[in-house]
Design an enzyme around this catalytic site. Structure first.
Site, PDB file in Angstrom:
ATOM      1  N   ARG A 171       0.914  -1.590   7.274  1.00  0.00           N
ATOM      2  CA  ARG A 171       1.330  -0.378   6.593  1.00  0.00           C
ATOM      3  C   ARG A 171       2.483   0.414   7.379  1.00  0.00           C
ATOM      4  NH1 ARG A 171      -2.829   3.104   3.804  1.00  0.00           N
ATOM      5  NH2 ARG A 171      -0.829   3.808   2.995  1.00  0.00           N
ATOM      6  N   GLU A 199      -0.430   9.529   1.689  1.00  0.00           N
ATOM      7  CA  GLU A 199      -1.400  10.712   2.631  1.00  0.00           C
ATOM      8  C   GLU A 199      -1.360   9.908   3.842  1.00  0.00           C
ATOM      9  OE1 GLU A 199      -5.627  12.623   2.369  1.00  0.00           O
ATOM     10  OE2 GLU A 199      -5.736  10.596   2.149  1.00  0.00           O
ATOM     11  N   ASP A 200      -1.456   8.756   4.023  1.00  0.00           N
ATOM     12  CA  ASP A 200      -1.513   7.996   5.332  1.00  0.00           C
ATOM     13  C   ASP A 200      -0.663   8.205   6.344  1.00  0.00           C
ATOM     14  OD1 ASP A 200      -4.498   7.506   4.842  1.00  0.00           O
ATOM     15  OD2 ASP A 200      -3.754   5.637   3.510  1.00  0.00           O
ATOM     16  N   HIS A 212     -11.844   5.510   5.965  1.00  0.00           N
ATOM     17  CA  HIS A 212     -11.295   6.737   6.496  1.00  0.00           C
ATOM     18  C   HIS A 212     -12.600   7.864   6.601  1.00  0.00           C
ATOM     19  CE1 HIS A 212      -7.294   5.393   4.942  1.00  0.00           C
ATOM     20  NE2 HIS A 212      -7.215   5.187   6.083  1.00  0.00           N
ATOM     21  N   ASP A 234       0.714  -1.232   0.232  1.00  0.00           N
ATOM     22  CA  ASP A 234       0.342  -0.004   0.136  1.00  0.00           C
ATOM     23  C   ASP A 234       0.728   1.211  -0.054  1.00  0.00           C
ATOM     24  OD1 ASP A 234      -2.868  -0.908   0.347  1.00  0.00           O
ATOM     25  OD2 ASP A 234      -2.271  -1.947   1.905  1.00  0.00           O
ATOM     26  N   ARG A 267      -9.172   3.181  11.228  1.00  0.00           N
ATOM     27  CA  ARG A 267      -7.751   3.115  11.385  1.00  0.00           C
ATOM     28  C   ARG A 267      -7.113   3.989  12.705  1.00  0.00           C
ATOM     29  NH1 ARG A 267      -5.756   1.266   6.419  1.00  0.00           N
ATOM     30  NH2 ARG A 267      -6.905  -0.474   6.061  1.00  0.00           N
ATOM     31  N   CYS A 282      -5.190  10.691  -1.279  1.00  0.00           N
ATOM     32  CA  CYS A 282      -4.007   9.551  -0.688  1.00  0.00           C
ATOM     33  C   CYS A 282      -2.841   9.638  -1.408  1.00  0.00           C
ATOM     34  CB  CYS A 282      -4.730   8.222  -0.384  1.00  0.00           C
ATOM     35  SG  CYS A 282      -5.053   7.283  -1.892  1.00  0.00           S
ATOM     36  N   VAL A 286      -8.803  -0.872  -4.537  1.00  0.00           N
ATOM     37  CA  VAL A 286      -8.131  -1.315  -3.184  1.00  0.00           C
ATOM     38  C   VAL A 286      -8.379  -0.191  -2.344  1.00  0.00           C
ATOM     39  CG1 VAL A 286      -6.586  -3.012  -3.899  1.00  0.00           C
ATOM     40  CG2 VAL A 286      -5.697  -0.648  -4.161  1.00  0.00           C
TER      41      VAL A 286
HETATM   42  C1  CIR Z   1      -5.667   0.571   2.851  1.00  0.00           C
HETATM   43  O1  CIR Z   1      -6.688   0.004   3.080  1.00  0.00           O
HETATM   44  O2  CIR Z   1      -4.934   1.148   3.705  1.00  0.00           O
HETATM   45  C2  CIR Z   1      -5.337   0.901   1.251  1.00  0.00           C
HETATM   46  N1  CIR Z   1      -5.601   0.084   0.747  1.00  0.00           N
HETATM   47  C3  CIR Z   1      -6.037   2.264   1.175  1.00  0.00           C
HETATM   48  C4  CIR Z   1      -5.579   3.390   1.563  1.00  0.00           C
HETATM   49  C5  CIR Z   1      -6.120   4.784   1.070  1.00  0.00           C
HETATM   50  N2  CIR Z   1      -5.945   5.754   1.717  1.00  0.00           N
HETATM   51  C6  CIR Z   1      -6.492   7.101   1.862  1.00  0.00           C
HETATM   52  O3  CIR Z   1      -7.424   6.918   0.945  1.00  0.00           O
HETATM   53  N3  CIR Z   1      -6.017   8.114   2.354  1.00  0.00           N
END
Ligand code: CIR
Length: 292
Positions: free
Chosen positions: A105, A85-86, A182, A80, A154, A285, A279
């Site tokens: 992650r 962004e995460d 999110h 991922d 999360r 992100c 996904v």
């Molecule tokens: C996840 O589930 O963590 C990733 N497949 C997708 C994360 C997407 N993040 C976002 O939109 N901020």
């Protein structure tokens, strides 16, 4: 129950989105088979198509908007990793390296931390402050005036607390996330003062109502019909084109063209990242944005 902390301070919100630089990361070859996804029955994901969609998105920021885009290399051990962004929340000159809420992650933080340090940002590491805190940047909605943090999936309350302490000049509100990956899966900033929202499910409607109840500024809320991810967009006040919002394609979300006509004062650029959204990747992100 809702929580809010911090100051209600008058910020010049128009200066907050004058981004000059974006950090992106390549698509891991392992993304199609191993990325986290909420819907395990979802269709096949093409690595090549995901890569070319991300490249088109990078081109929008680089060529059309004139931002410098730093492209970190993909790591196939981190499926991922493209969803940068995460792992970082950047507001003004402070960059908080978050600790993502999914164990797979956590390895993504390192590359982002070195990059932000090399750019001489004021880097704060959440895991060093509280090892129990988790936040995915996709849960952090910054409006220029205040910060909303989605908690419950999360991100947790310990993570919310670290955000309060890291950005003390902003009011920070916790909003419970239900039935969404999110907070920003179902709402995001279309331009200062305007928030796109989804009403896809009753749980999402409840989440949006909670956000509206704790907001301390007045916003105009615009509904996007269809899948919640259609309410996720990216606002940049660019040097080259002025205020721009990158939004998922109107082919998938036909109501957006008239919404942006009604909002006014912002150029709509459509971008298709349908392969990444299989996904659960949303438009916001793919970049960490900086004004440096
Ligand atoms: C996840 O589930 O963590 C990733 N497949 C997708 C994360 C997407 N993040 C976002 O939109 N901020």
């Amino acid at each position: 129950m809702y929580f809010s902390c911090g100051l209600i301070w008058r910020h010049n919100m128009h200066n907050k989105f004058k981004y000059t630089t974006a950090i992106a990361r390549g698509i891991a070859k392992s993304l199609p088979a191993e990325a986290q996804r909420m819907d395990h029955t979802a269709e096949f994901v093409s690595y090549e198509k995901a890569k070319s969609q991300l490249q088109s998105y990078v081109d929008i920021l680089q060529e059309k908007l004139g931002l410098k885009v730093i492209q970190l290399p993909a790591d196939d051990a981190l499926p991922d990793c493209a969803f940068v962004e995460d792992v970082a929340v950047v507001i003004d000159d402070t960059a908080l390296i978050t600790k993502p809420g999914h164990v797979n992650r956590i390895g993504e933080m390192k590359e982002m931390e070195s990059c932000l340090k090399s750019l001489r940002m004021n880097v704060v590491n959440m895991a060093e402050i509280d090892p129990f805190a988790t936040v995915d940047g996709g849960d952090v909605l910054f409006t220029g005036e205040e910060i909303f943090v989605g908690v419950g999936n999360r991100s947790n309350m310990a993570g919310y607390k670290v955000i309060c302490d890291t950005f003390p000049s902003y009011a920070v509100h916790a909003v419970e996330v239900e039935d969404a990956l999110h907070l920003k899966t179902a709402c995001s900033l279309a331009k200062p003062g305007v928030i796109m929202i989804s009403d896809e499910t009753p749980e999402i409607q409840k989440m949006i109502k909670s956000l509206q109840a704790v907001a301390t500024s007045n916003y105009r809320y615009i509904h996007v019909q269809g899948n919640a991810i259609g309410s996720n967009c990216l606002f940049i006040d660019s040097e080259k084109l002025g205020p721009v919002t990158v939004h998922p394609s109107s082919k998938a979300f036909p109501s957006i063209k008239s919404s942006y006509d009604a909002i006014g004062g912002v150029t709509l650029i459509e971008c298709d990242i349908s392969e990444l959204s299989k996904v659960d990747g949303a438009l916001s992100c793919c970049f960490v944005l900086l004004s440096i």
